[in-house]
Write a protein that holds these residues in place. Structure first.
Motif, mmCIF file in Angstrom:
data_model
loop_
_atom_site.group_PDB
_atom_site.id
_atom_site.type_symbol
_atom_site.label_atom_id
_atom_site.label_comp_id
_atom_site.label_asym_id
_atom_site.label_seq_id
_atom_site.Cartn_x
_atom_site.Cartn_y
_atom_site.Cartn_z
ATOM 1 N N VAL A 48 0.839 -1.199 0.000
ATOM 2 C CA VAL A 48 0.000 0.000 0.000
ATOM 3 C C VAL A 48 0.876 1.253 0.000
ATOM 4 O O VAL A 48 0.568 2.246 -0.678
ATOM 5 N N HIS A 49 1.987 1.213 0.738
ATOM 6 C CA HIS A 49 2.940 2.327 0.740
ATOM 7 C C HIS A 49 3.453 2.602 -0.679
ATOM 8 O O HIS A 49 3.528 3.766 -1.108
ATOM 9 N N ARG A 50 3.795 1.533 -1.401
ATOM 10 C CA ARG A 50 4.302 1.712 -2.763
ATOM 11 C C ARG A 50 3.209 2.244 -3.692
ATOM 12 O O ARG A 50 3.480 3.108 -4.547
ATOM 13 N N TYR A 51 1.998 1.746 -3.552
ATOM 14 C CA TYR A 51 0.879 2.236 -4.365
ATOM 15 C C TYR A 51 0.677 3.738 -4.173
ATOM 16 O O TYR A 51 0.547 4.499 -5.145
ATOM 17 N N LEU A 52 0.674 4.178 -2.925
ATOM 18 C CA LEU A 52 0.486 5.609 -2.654
ATOM 19 C C LEU A 52 1.662 6.432 -3.175
ATOM 20 O O LEU A 52 1.484 7.570 -3.616
ATOM 21 N N LYS A 53 2.852 5.837 -3.125
ATOM 22 C CA LYS A 53 4.032 6.544 -3.639
ATOM 23 C C LYS A 53 3.909 6.785 -5.134
ATOM 24 O O LYS A 53 4.306 7.838 -5.644
ATOM 25 N N TRP A 54 3.348 5.822 -5.866
ATOM 26 C CA TRP A 54 3.114 6.006 -7.292
ATOM 27 C C TRP A 54 2.224 7.223 -7.546
ATOM 28 O O TRP A 54 2.370 7.910 -8.553
ATOM 29 N N LEU A 55 1.295 7.453 -6.636
ATOM 30 C CA LEU A 55 0.320 8.543 -6.798
ATOM 31 C C LEU A 55 0.786 9.841 -6.123
ATOM 32 O O LEU A 55 0.008 10.790 -6.018
ATOM 33 N N TYR A 56 2.034 9.851 -5.629
ATOM 34 C CA TYR A 56 2.605 11.015 -4.942
ATOM 35 C C TYR A 56 1.812 11.390 -3.694
ATOM 36 O O TYR A 56 1.660 12.561 -3.351
ATOM 37 N N ILE A 57 1.300 10.360 -3.008
ATOM 38 C CA ILE A 57 0.624 10.555 -1.725
ATOM 39 C C ILE A 57 1.593 10.124 -0.624
ATOM 40 O O ILE A 57 2.062 8.987 -0.616
ATOM 41 N N GLU A 58 1.885 11.030 0.282
ATOM 42 C CA GLU A 58 2.902 10.765 1.301
ATOM 43 C C GLU A 58 2.411 9.749 2.330
ATOM 44 O O GLU A 58 1.275 9.814 2.808
ATOM 45 N N SER A 59 3.268 8.807 2.655
ATOM 46 C CA SER A 59 3.016 7.880 3.760
ATOM 47 C C SER A 59 4.324 7.680 4.512
ATOM 48 O O SER A 59 5.406 7.864 3.960
ATOM 49 N N ASP A 60 4.215 7.317 5.778
ATOM 50 C CA ASP A 60 5.391 7.246 6.651
ATOM 51 C C ASP A 60 5.458 5.874 7.310
ATOM 52 O O ASP A 60 4.746 5.599 8.280
#
Length: 329
Positions: A48-60
């Motif tokens: 899920v972290h990688r998916y959000l990274k593709w969309l330029y949505i920050e996760s920590d």
């Protein structure tokens, strides 16, 4: 009657680096069953972290409970922190499963659930969809995969949360000092000024009964006594009273923590100043609990339970002096 249409799924490849991290986390566990659960949880969160990274949505990842060694060992954690928005539950789904078990503990900053489908090969997974917290009741123990909404719904939901976070607040009190993040202590991240009890007290260290996985730190606090004037208008000031505020945090569930507060004299005499008050305040500044020192008391203490992300303040009050420390769990 029109046939039901399942939400589109998204395939995420799992890198060798993600497997390395998952193996490391799994090897820390007490048995193979727990290790397998941690392994799958880690890969689900990473996907899920990688998916959000593709969309330029920050996760920590590092702020997530799933990346916290203590909480990982104690509880079934599979969360991903989205800064300023909340936490996503990234729950693994094994072949043939039609439901996922929901965490028993509620979390005030939980956004919703993203089930992650695993196959026989672990080189890729599928994100099955999204369910927001509003779609799940407090008593609900499982989430049926057939009720999931599409991942587009997740993106819309995140956009709404981001807009709400940026909206001006009707009442926002200024905060001059950043609060102490107690849950970060479980990751051995300590703010400046907070030290081990032995470092402050040395051989005089009080004896404490620790709970499982409890973390404890102490801060030295000076109480400057009010100045008094003699008849000759010469100012006289007694030496400051040095106090030690000891704070202990211990996880009780994934999102609930025991907080133990203690106040000692860090110098001589060992007795606390008479009428010294230890106050626990809510985030709004209201007094939740108050404890007062007697003439011969050598310490004050109070213990309570707090939820993840809950804010509170600790105030030490003596005569007309007030020292306040702010905390967030």
């Amino acid at each position: 009657m029109s046939p039901s249409i399942a939400p589109p799924r998204l395939t995420i490849p799992i890198s060798a680096k993600a497997h390395d991290v998952a193996r490391k986390f799994a090897s820390e566990q007490i048995d193979a069953h727990k290790g397998k659960r941690v392994y799958l949880n880690t890969l689900a969160v990473w996907a899920v972290h990688r998916y959000l990274k593709w969309l330029y949505i920050e996760s920590d990842l590092k702020r997530s409970n799933s990346w916290n060694a203590v909480l990982r060992a104690l509880f079934d954690v599979a969360d991903l922190v989205l800064p300023d928005l909340g936490r996503l539950e990234c729950r693994p789904v094994l072949p043939g499963e039609k439901t996922i078990a929901l965490p028993l503990q509620s979390s005030p900053d939980r956004i919703g659930y993203v089930p992650v489908q695993f196959g026989k090969q672990l080189n890729e997974v599928e994100l099955l969809g999204f369910a927001s917290v509003a779609e799940v009741t407090e008593q609900q123990e499982v989430l049926t995969l057939g009720t999931l909404r599409s991942l587009d719904t997740l993106l819309e939901h995140l956009s709404e949360l981001e807009a709400a976070a940026k909206a001006p607040q009707s009442l926002q009190l200024p905060q001059s000092v950043s609060p102490v993040h107690l849950s970060d202590w479980l990751k051995r991240n300590f703010e400046a000024g907070w030290q081990a009890v032995e470092e402050l007290f040395g051989e005089r260290s009080p004896s404490f009964a620790f709970r499982r996985a409890a973390i404890q730190r102490v801060k030295r606090i000076e109480l400057e006594k009010p100045k008094e004037k003699t008849t000759a208008t010469t100012e006289i000031q007694e030496p400051p009273t040095a106090l030690a505020l000891v704070v202990t945090i211990s996880p009780e569930t994934e999102n609930q923590f025991g907080i133990h507060l203690q106040v000692y004299s860090s110098g001589e005499p060992a007795e606390l100043p008479p009428h010294l008050q230890l106050k626990v305040l809510t985030a709004a500044g209201e007094v939740f609990r108050e404890v007062t020192a007697g003439a011969t008391d050598t310490f004050l203490q109070y213990e309570f339970t707090a939820q993840l992300a809950e804010e509170f303040q600790v105030e030490l009050a003596w005569q007309d002096i007030y020292v306040t420390e702010s905390f967030v769990v």
